[in-house]
Every structure is written in structure tokens, then in C-alpha cells.
Write a protein that holds these residues in place. Structure first.
Motif, short mmCIF file in Angstrom:
data_model
loop_
_atom_site.label_atom_id
_atom_site.label_comp_id
_atom_site.label_asym_id
_atom_site.label_seq_id
_atom_site.Cartn_x
_atom_site.Cartn_y
_atom_site.Cartn_z
N CYS A 100 0.82 -1.21 0.00
CA CYS A 100 0.00 0.00 0.00
C CYS A 100 0.86 1.26 0.00
O CYS A 100 0.57 2.23 -0.72
CB CYS A 100 -0.94 0.00 1.20
SG CYS A 100 -2.26 -1.25 1.10
N GLU A 101 1.93 1.26 0.79
CA GLU A 101 2.80 2.44 0.84
C GLU A 101 3.52 2.66 -0.48
O GLU A 101 3.72 3.80 -0.91
CB GLU A 101 3.80 2.30 1.99
CG GLU A 101 3.15 2.44 3.36
CD GLU A 101 4.15 2.43 4.50
OE1 GLU A 101 5.37 2.40 4.22
OE2 GLU A 101 3.72 2.44 5.66
N LEU A 102 3.92 1.57 -1.15
CA LEU A 102 4.56 1.71 -2.45
C LEU A 102 3.59 2.24 -3.50
O LEU A 102 3.94 3.10 -4.32
CB LEU A 102 5.12 0.36 -2.91
CG LEU A 102 6.38 -0.12 -2.19
CD1 LEU A 102 6.71 -1.54 -2.60
CD2 LEU A 102 7.57 0.79 -2.49
N LEU A 103 2.36 1.74 -3.48
CA LEU A 103 1.35 2.24 -4.42
C LEU A 103 1.09 3.72 -4.18
O LEU A 103 0.97 4.51 -5.13
CB LEU A 103 0.06 1.44 -4.29
CG LEU A 103 0.11 -0.02 -4.79
CD1 LEU A 103 -1.20 -0.74 -4.45
CD2 LEU A 103 0.36 -0.07 -6.29
N GLU A 104 1.00 4.11 -2.92
CA GLU A 104 0.77 5.51 -2.60
C GLU A 104 1.95 6.37 -3.03
O GLU A 104 1.77 7.48 -3.58
CB GLU A 104 0.50 5.66 -1.10
CG GLU A 104 -0.84 5.07 -0.67
CD GLU A 104 -0.98 4.93 0.84
OE1 GLU A 104 -2.11 4.70 1.31
OE2 GLU A 104 0.04 5.06 1.56
N ALA A 105 3.17 5.87 -2.80
CA ALA A 105 4.36 6.63 -3.18
C ALA A 105 4.43 6.82 -4.68
O ALA A 105 4.94 7.84 -5.17
CB ALA A 105 5.61 5.92 -2.67
N ALA A 106 3.94 5.83 -5.43
CA ALA A 106 3.95 5.91 -6.89
C ALA A 106 2.70 6.59 -7.44
O ALA A 106 2.55 6.70 -8.66
CB ALA A 106 4.06 4.50 -7.48
N LYS A 107 1.81 7.02 -6.54
CA LYS A 107 0.55 7.67 -6.92
C LYS A 107 -0.30 6.75 -7.79
O LYS A 107 -0.96 7.19 -8.75
CB LYS A 107 0.82 9.00 -7.62
CG LYS A 107 1.61 9.99 -6.78
CD LYS A 107 1.68 11.36 -7.41
CE LYS A 107 2.59 12.31 -6.63
NZ LYS A 107 2.40 12.28 -5.18
N LEU A 108 -0.31 5.47 -7.43
CA LEU A 108 -1.15 4.49 -8.10
C LEU A 108 -2.40 4.21 -7.26
O LEU A 108 -2.41 4.45 -6.05
CB LEU A 108 -0.36 3.18 -8.30
CG LEU A 108 0.74 3.22 -9.35
CD1 LEU A 108 1.64 1.99 -9.24
CD2 LEU A 108 0.13 3.30 -10.75
N ALA A 144 -3.88 -3.03 -4.80
CA ALA A 144 -3.14 -3.79 -3.78
C ALA A 144 -3.46 -5.28 -3.83
O ALA A 144 -2.56 -6.12 -3.67
CB ALA A 144 -3.44 -3.23 -2.39
N GLU A 145 -4.71 -5.63 -4.05
CA GLU A 145 -5.09 -7.05 -4.09
C GLU A 145 -4.35 -7.77 -5.21
O GLU A 145 -3.79 -8.85 -5.01
CB GLU A 145 -6.60 -7.18 -4.28
CG GLU A 145 -7.12 -8.60 -4.16
CD GLU A 145 -7.22 -9.07 -2.72
OE1 GLU A 145 -7.05 -10.29 -2.50
OE2 GLU A 145 -7.46 -8.23 -1.83
N ALA A 146 -4.34 -7.17 -6.39
CA ALA A 146 -3.66 -7.79 -7.53
C ALA A 146 -2.16 -7.87 -7.30
O ALA A 146 -1.52 -8.87 -7.65
CB ALA A 146 -3.97 -7.01 -8.81
N VAL A 147 -1.59 -6.82 -6.71
CA VAL A 147 -0.15 -6.84 -6.43
C VAL A 147 0.18 -7.93 -5.41
O VAL A 147 1.18 -8.65 -5.54
CB VAL A 147 0.32 -5.47 -5.91
CG1 VAL A 147 1.78 -5.53 -5.47
CG2 VAL A 147 0.14 -4.40 -6.99
N SER A 148 -0.66 -8.07 -4.40
CA SER A 148 -0.44 -9.10 -3.38
C SER A 148 -0.44 -10.50 -4.00
O SER A 148 0.39 -11.34 -3.65
CB SER A 148 -1.52 -9.01 -2.30
OG SER A 148 -1.34 -10.01 -1.33
N GLU A 149 -1.35 -10.73 -4.91
CA GLU A 149 -1.39 -12.03 -5.58
C GLU A 149 -0.12 -12.28 -6.38
O GLU A 149 0.42 -13.38 -6.40
CB GLU A 149 -2.63 -12.11 -6.47
CG GLU A 149 -3.94 -12.15 -5.69
CD GLU A 149 -5.16 -12.07 -6.60
OE1 GLU A 149 -4.98 -12.01 -7.84
OE2 GLU A 149 -6.28 -12.08 -6.07
N GLN A 150 0.36 -11.24 -7.06
CA GLN A 150 1.58 -11.37 -7.84
C GLN A 150 2.81 -11.55 -6.95
O GLN A 150 3.79 -12.20 -7.35
CB GLN A 150 1.77 -10.14 -8.74
CG GLN A 150 0.76 -10.01 -9.86
CD GLN A 150 0.85 -11.16 -10.85
OE1 GLN A 150 1.93 -11.69 -11.11
NE2 GLN A 150 -0.29 -11.56 -11.39
#
Length: 226
Positions: free
Chosen positions: A57-65, A70-76
Motif C-alpha cells: 500500500c505504501e509503495l502504491l501511494e508513493a507511486a501515486k497508483l 493492492a489485491e492484484a499486487v499481493s497475488e503477484q
């Protein structure tokens, strides 16, 4: 006679506590994000003591995504982690870990987990490092694949094992904070990136350099915990 349901539970962190910290750090997270959002630059963040979900979540926020990714990233993350964890020698057990876990198990204790990793990554890491998975009580595991707040895991542990003596053992102040919020005694081990000074002022039952002499010290304080 102590039954398995009443046996004291030791809740172990993994990275920096049972295993040497992986020097590749953010690699799997960044690769997982790249699969979901190709070509987007992602700033680096500090990961020590954080759950997988918090890091994502923090990485997505830092990248402004979109945080909804998050769910899809977690699965990957579980998928890409295999390429990081499968090579022989990719992860290594810290000194005295098998001996300590074996001694605690022989003493009738349950070696559970309270970790920021998913259950899949936990198994990959521990078994990939050569730990006998039978030393871990997987039914006493709390995993950070879907919570940003580590204390959610410690509260869940306290609720599941109400009235059972417990210790939380970790290598970061965030482990200690999670333990304190749930009223679980905390043992700090200085085998990660933090030395003993980082735990000054923290509510630690013990501060250990490693699990060599620390194993006996944990056994000595067990009668004090509730």
C-alpha cells in the motif's frame, strides 16, 4: 499434564528473527507492482517491521497508483517471490534457530508465527532456508498479507489464545509495539538491523543478542508470563 491447547505459544517474526534479512529487500514488491502497472516508477521505502500489505500500500501511494491495485499486487507477490526464494542459498537461517525451536518444542511449547509475510511467502522462506517445517505450529500463525497494521495480528493472536501464556519474539521496535498493544510480553532479538539501543525505553521482557544463550533465558522467564 499440559495439553496442546494450553501450551504456551511463542509467536516468531521471520525476517531478521529466524532468517537473515534478504538483501534484495524491495525487489519482489517492485516486480509484483511492475506486473500490475508496467513502466510506472516506484520510489523506495523502508520495509523493516512492516507487513506485506503495508509495504504494498505504501509503495502504491508513493507511486501515486490506485490503492485498489493492492489485491492484484499481493497475488503477484507470492508468484514473483518464488524466483527470489528458490535459488539455493537465497535465504539463510540465523545462528541457533533450529536448535532453539527444537528445544522449545521439546519443552512442550508451540512455535507459532506472527509475521508481515503471507502464509505462502512464510513457507517459501522458512523451508527454502532449510528449516524443518515440523518445528512450526502452522495453526498458531498470524500473517500480514491483508493488514497494514501489525497490531491487528497481535490482537488476533491474543483473542485466539485467550488465557494461554504467550510471548512475541521479534527484531524490530514495531514488533514490540504490536505486542504491547495486545498485552503480549515481548522479547527483542538483535539479529536484524536494530541493536539493543533501539529497544531502550521499550517494554521488553528480554533483549537478546541472539538465540544462543537467549534460548535458556526465554525458558527461564516463561513462568512469569500470563
Amino acid at each position: 499434564m499440559m495439553t496442546s491447547s494450553s501450551a504456551p505459544v511463542l509467536l516468531w517474526d521471520i525476517d531478521g528473527t529466524l532468517l537473515y534479512n534478504d538483501v534484495r529487500g524491495l525487489g519482489p514488491y517492485l516486480d509484483a507492482i511492475a506486473r500490475v502497472a508496467p513502466g510506472v516508477p516506484v520510489p523506495e521505502i523502508v520495509t523493516h517491521g512492516k507487513t506485506d500489505w503495508q509495504v504494498i500500500c505504501e509503495l502504491l501511494e508513493a507511486a501515486k497508483l490506485d490503492i485498489g491495485l493492492a489485491e492484484a499486487v499481493s497475488e503477484q507477490l507470492d508468484e514473483v517471490s518464488r524466483s527470489y526464494l528458490d535459488p539455493e542459498g537465497a535465504l539463510k537461517l540465523l545462528p541457533f534457530v533450529p536448535e532453539a525451536l527444537g528445544a522449545f518444542q521439546s519443552a512442550g511449547l508451540r512455535n507459532g508465527l506472527l509475521t508481515g509475510n503471507s502464509i505462502g511467502r512464510s513457507r517459501m522462506k522458512l523451508e527454502g532456508a532449510g528449516l524443518d517445517a515440523g518445528l512450526i505450529d502452522w495453526d498458531a500463525g498470524f500473517f500480514g498479507s491483508r493488514t497494514r497494521v501489525r497490531s491487528d495480528l497481535s490482537h488476533a493472536a491474543r483473542a485466539r489464545f485467550e488465557g494461554v501464556p504467550m510471548l512475541l519474539i521479534g527484531d524490530t521496535p514495531l514488533d514490540g509495539h504490536a505486542a504491547q498493544k495486545a498485552g503480549i510480553p515481548f522479547v527483542a532479538v538483535c539479529t536484524g538491523v536494530y541493536d539493543a539501543s533501539a529497544f531502550e525505553g521499550e517494554n521488553c521482557l528480554l533483549v537478546l543478542e541472539d538465540l544462543g544463550d537467549g534460548r535458556d533465558r526465554i525458558l527461564e522467564v516463561l513462568p512469569q508470563i500470563e
